[in-house]
Each structure stands twice: as structure tokens, then as C-alpha cells.
Design a protein around this motif. Structure first.
Motif, PDB file in Angstrom:
ATOM      1  N   LEU A 187      -9.636  -5.293  -4.055  1.00 48.65           N
ATOM      2  CA  LEU A 187      -8.739  -4.321  -4.681  1.00 48.65           C
ATOM      3  C   LEU A 187      -7.288  -4.810  -4.661  1.00 48.65           C
ATOM      4  O   LEU A 187      -6.539  -4.597  -5.618  1.00 48.65           O
ATOM      5  N   LEU A 188      -6.891  -5.450  -3.563  1.00 49.59           N
ATOM      6  CA  LEU A 188      -5.519  -5.962  -3.469  1.00 49.59           C
ATOM      7  C   LEU A 188      -5.250  -7.038  -4.522  1.00 49.59           C
ATOM      8  O   LEU A 188      -4.115  -7.163  -5.002  1.00 49.59           O
ATOM      9  N   ASP A 189      -6.286  -7.793  -4.878  1.00 50.32           N
ATOM     10  CA  ASP A 189      -6.124  -8.771  -5.956  1.00 50.32           C
ATOM     11  C   ASP A 189      -5.847  -8.065  -7.284  1.00 50.32           C
ATOM     12  O   ASP A 189      -5.079  -8.553  -8.106  1.00 50.32           O
ATOM     13  N   LYS A 190      -6.466  -6.899  -7.487  1.00 55.36           N
ATOM     14  CA  LYS A 190      -6.299  -6.155  -8.737  1.00 55.36           C
ATOM     15  C   LYS A 190      -5.048  -5.282  -8.720  1.00 55.36           C
ATOM     16  O   LYS A 190      -4.444  -5.037  -9.767  1.00 55.36           O
ATOM     17  N   TYR A 191      -4.695  -4.764  -7.546  1.00 51.72           N
ATOM     18  CA  TYR A 191      -3.561  -3.838  -7.415  1.00 51.72           C
ATOM     19  C   TYR A 191      -2.646  -4.319  -6.285  1.00 51.72           C
ATOM     20  O   TYR A 191      -2.582  -3.711  -5.224  1.00 51.72           O
ATOM     21  N   PRO A 192      -1.939  -5.425  -6.496  1.00 51.78           N
ATOM     22  CA  PRO A 192      -1.182  -6.047  -5.404  1.00 51.78           C
ATOM     23  C   PRO A 192       0.034  -5.242  -4.926  1.00 51.78           C
ATOM     24  O   PRO A 192       0.586  -5.569  -3.879  1.00 51.78           O
ATOM     25  N   ASN A 193       0.437  -4.230  -5.644  1.00 54.60           N
ATOM     26  CA  ASN A 193       1.617  -3.457  -5.248  1.00 54.60           C
ATOM     27  C   ASN A 193       1.267  -2.066  -4.736  1.00 54.60           C
ATOM     28  O   ASN A 193       2.128  -1.186  -4.703  1.00 54.60           O
ATOM     29  N   ASP A 194       0.030  -1.866  -4.344  1.00 56.48           N
ATOM     30  CA  ASP A 194      -0.426  -0.553  -3.882  1.00 56.48           C
ATOM     31  C   ASP A 194      -0.281  -0.461  -2.362  1.00 56.48           C
ATOM     32  O   ASP A 194      -1.086  -1.010  -1.612  1.00 56.48           O
ATOM     33  N   SER A 195       0.738   0.235  -1.919  1.00 55.21           N
ATOM     34  CA  SER A 195       1.006   0.345  -0.480  1.00 55.21           C
ATOM     35  C   SER A 195      -0.139   1.029   0.266  1.00 55.21           C
ATOM     36  O   SER A 195      -0.411   0.694   1.420  1.00 55.21           O
ATOM     37  N   ASP A 196      -0.824   1.968  -0.389  1.00 53.58           N
ATOM     38  CA  ASP A 196      -1.939   2.663   0.266  1.00 53.58           C
ATOM     39  C   ASP A 196      -3.063   1.693   0.616  1.00 53.58           C
ATOM     40  O   ASP A 196      -3.693   1.824   1.666  1.00 53.58           O
ATOM     41  N   LEU A 197      -3.325   0.744  -0.262  1.00 51.48           N
ATOM     42  CA  LEU A 197      -4.368  -0.239   0.031  1.00 51.48           C
ATOM     43  C   LEU A 197      -3.994  -1.093   1.232  1.00 51.48           C
ATOM     44  O   LEU A 197      -4.823  -1.339   2.113  1.00 51.48           O
TER      45      LEU A 197
ATOM     46  N   PHE B  91      -0.567  -6.062   7.758  1.00 51.54           N
ATOM     47  CA  PHE B  91      -0.873  -5.195   6.615  1.00 51.54           C
ATOM     48  C   PHE B  91      -0.023  -3.922   6.655  1.00 51.54           C
ATOM     49  O   PHE B  91       0.421  -3.442   5.604  1.00 51.54           O
ATOM     50  N   PHE B  92       0.210  -3.373   7.841  1.00 56.08           N
ATOM     51  CA  PHE B  92       1.089  -2.207   7.936  1.00 56.08           C
ATOM     52  C   PHE B  92       2.507  -2.556   7.483  1.00 56.08           C
ATOM     53  O   PHE B  92       3.165  -1.765   6.800  1.00 56.08           O
ATOM     54  N   LEU B  93       2.988  -3.730   7.870  1.00 56.37           N
ATOM     55  CA  LEU B  93       4.331  -4.148   7.442  1.00 56.37           C
ATOM     56  C   LEU B  93       4.405  -4.326   5.924  1.00 56.37           C
ATOM     57  O   LEU B  93       5.401  -3.943   5.293  1.00 56.37           O
ATOM     58  N   GLN B  94       3.357  -4.895   5.349  1.00 55.39           N
ATOM     59  CA  GLN B  94       3.326  -5.042   3.892  1.00 55.39           C
ATOM     60  C   GLN B  94       3.317  -3.679   3.207  1.00 55.39           C
ATOM     61  O   GLN B  94       3.993  -3.486   2.194  1.00 55.39           O
ATOM     62  N   ALA B  95       2.561  -2.742   3.770  1.00 51.62           N
ATOM     63  CA  ALA B  95       2.549  -1.383   3.218  1.00 51.62           C
ATOM     64  C   ALA B  95       3.935  -0.776   3.300  1.00 51.62           C
ATOM     65  O   ALA B  95       4.424  -0.162   2.340  1.00 51.62           O
ATOM     66  N   SER B  96       4.582  -0.969   4.427  1.00 50.80           N
ATOM     67  CA  SER B  96       5.925  -0.434   4.629  1.00 50.80           C
ATOM     68  C   SER B  96       6.907  -1.012   3.617  1.00 50.80           C
ATOM     69  O   SER B  96       7.754  -0.299   3.078  1.00 50.80           O
ATOM     70  N   ASP B  97       6.793  -2.300   3.355  1.00 52.94           N
ATOM     71  CA  ASP B  97       7.675  -2.942   2.385  1.00 52.94           C
ATOM     72  C   ASP B  97       7.484  -2.382   0.976  1.00 52.94           C
ATOM     73  O   ASP B  97       8.428  -2.330   0.190  1.00 52.94           O
ATOM     74  N   LEU B  98       6.261  -1.976   0.647  1.00 58.42           N
ATOM     75  CA  LEU B  98       5.966  -1.476  -0.698  1.00 58.42           C
ATOM     76  C   LEU B  98       6.207   0.022  -0.866  1.00 58.42           C
ATOM     77  O   LEU B  98       6.271   0.511  -1.994  1.00 58.42           O
ATOM     78  N   GLU B  99       6.306   0.748   0.253  1.00 56.92           N
ATOM     79  CA  GLU B  99       6.476   2.200   0.171  1.00 56.92           C
ATOM     80  C   GLU B  99       7.859   2.541  -0.362  1.00 56.92           C
ATOM     81  O   GLU B  99       8.861   1.937   0.028  1.00 56.92           O
ATOM     82  N   LEU B 100       7.903   3.519  -1.249  1.00 56.41           N
ATOM     83  CA  LEU B 100       9.179   3.950  -1.808  1.00 56.41           C
ATOM     84  C   LEU B 100       9.979   4.750  -0.795  1.00 56.41           C
ATOM     85  O   LEU B 100      11.191   4.625  -0.696  1.00 56.41           O
ATOM     86  N   ASP B 101       9.306   5.599  -0.063  1.00 54.13           N
ATOM     87  CA  ASP B 101       9.936   6.396   0.985  1.00 54.13           C
ATOM     88  C   ASP B 101       9.468   5.871   2.331  1.00 54.13           C
ATOM     89  O   ASP B 101       8.323   5.440   2.482  1.00 54.13           O
ATOM     90  N   GLU B 102      10.337   5.962   3.325  1.00 53.96           N
ATOM     91  CA  GLU B 102       9.955   5.506   4.654  1.00 53.96           C
ATOM     92  C   GLU B 102       8.837   6.384   5.185  1.00 53.96           C
ATOM     93  O   GLU B 102       8.921   7.611   5.170  1.00 53.96           O
TER      94      GLU B 102
END
Length: 172
Positions: free
Chosen positions: A58-68, A123-134
């Protein structure tokens, strides 16, 4: 098929939900949201490795999805704790009189738990980087994995290395 999967998932019939979601993905023009639901089914049934593999797809298909990224972090966090907790218990029973196999098992298990914790934190750090809100839960998860890695690095690994040295066992 998607609606059936949703209902089955709500009833905790995850295996049937998995089949319905797979059919829905096959026939959907927009399979992304359904694929995410299937990911949660894998998580709910505890098939962590399959969930990680599917998440990477899924990350290959949706690389900017913080939830993933967050979900993969959670999966690695689960794997970390599944490895760490029993290893800590075995560690507490280990001495320089323990068998060579037991000492190596504790050492190797801590190394694996640390690797999983590192992946989880990453992975948590990557999610944090992509999240719009903290997201405080993401930051807390990063902190928890960091603390666990510090425990392994500063407490458990030096101690089990010393135990191995006292028992005349060479590690790595």
C-alpha cells in the motif's frame, strides 16, 4: 462486497470480511480505501507479517498516507512487545549457569526486539512528518519505542553480554 466486508468486520468475522474485501478490491474502480480496510482485518486477526507486507504494498501505491505509516509502526510495535516481554521474563531467570542456548536465545531475541522497535519508531516518525496536524499519539509512540530501545541498549544487552562472558560464551 465492501458493505458486506464492513458488516462482517463489525461482527468480528474477520476471515469472511477478508474474502469480501478482496472481492470488492477486484471489482472496484477506487480500491485504495477498501485496501486500507483489508489491512485492518489483517491487523485484527493478528497476522502481523501479512499486514506488514500488505502495508508495504500500500505504501508503494500511497506513499504520502500518514495513516499507513502509523499502522505499520503499530504493527512493528506489536512485534516488538511480543518479542520483548517474554524475553525480559527469560532474561530475569538467566544466569551465567544457564545453558549456552538460553543465553544466546535471550541475546538474539533482544536484538530482534530492538530491530522491531527501531522499525516501529522509524515508521512513526515518517507518519509524523506526513501529518498535517501534530498528533500526540504519534509523538508518544515515538517516545515509547525510543525508551524501549534505550532499555535494551543500556540495560539488557550489556547485562546479557556480561552473563555470556562469565559463562565463557562468545556472542556475535
Amino acid at each position: 462486497h465492501q458493505l458486506k466486508g464492513d458488516l462482517l468486520s463489525q461482527k468480528n468475522d474477520f476471515e469472511a470480511a477478508q474474502i469480501s474485501y478482496e472481492k470488492a478490491i477486484k471489482y472496484s474502480d477506487n480500491p485504495g480505501p477498501i485496501m486500507r480496510r483489508l489491512l485492518f482485518v489483517y491487523i485484527d486477526i493478528g497476522d502481523n507479517q501479512r499486514a506488514i507486507d500488505y502495508s508495504n504494498e500500500l505504501l508503494d501505491k500511497y506513499p504520502n498516507d500518514s495513516d499507513l505509516y502509523y499502522n505499520v509502526g503499530v504493527l512493528y510495535q506489536r512485534l516488538t512487545l511480543e518479542m520483548f516481554d517474554p524475553t525480559r521474563e527469560l532474561f530475569l531467570q538467566t544466569s551465567d549457569e544457564s545453558s549456552q542456548e538460553t543465553i544466546r536465545e535471550v541475546y538474539d531475541s533482544f536484538k530482534t526486539a530492538r530491530k522491531y522497535a527501531y522499525n516501529s519508531k522509524d515508521f512513526f516518525l515518517q507518519a509524523s512528518d506526513l501529518e498535517l496536524d501534530e498528533n500526540l499519539s504519534t509523538r508518544e509512540a515515538v517516545s515509547e519505542m525510543g525508551k524501549l530501545m534505550d532499555q535494551i541498549d543500556e540495560l539488557f544487552m550489556p547485562s546479557i553480554r556480561e552473563t555470556a562472558r562469565s559463562a565463557g560464551i562468545e556472542l556475535d
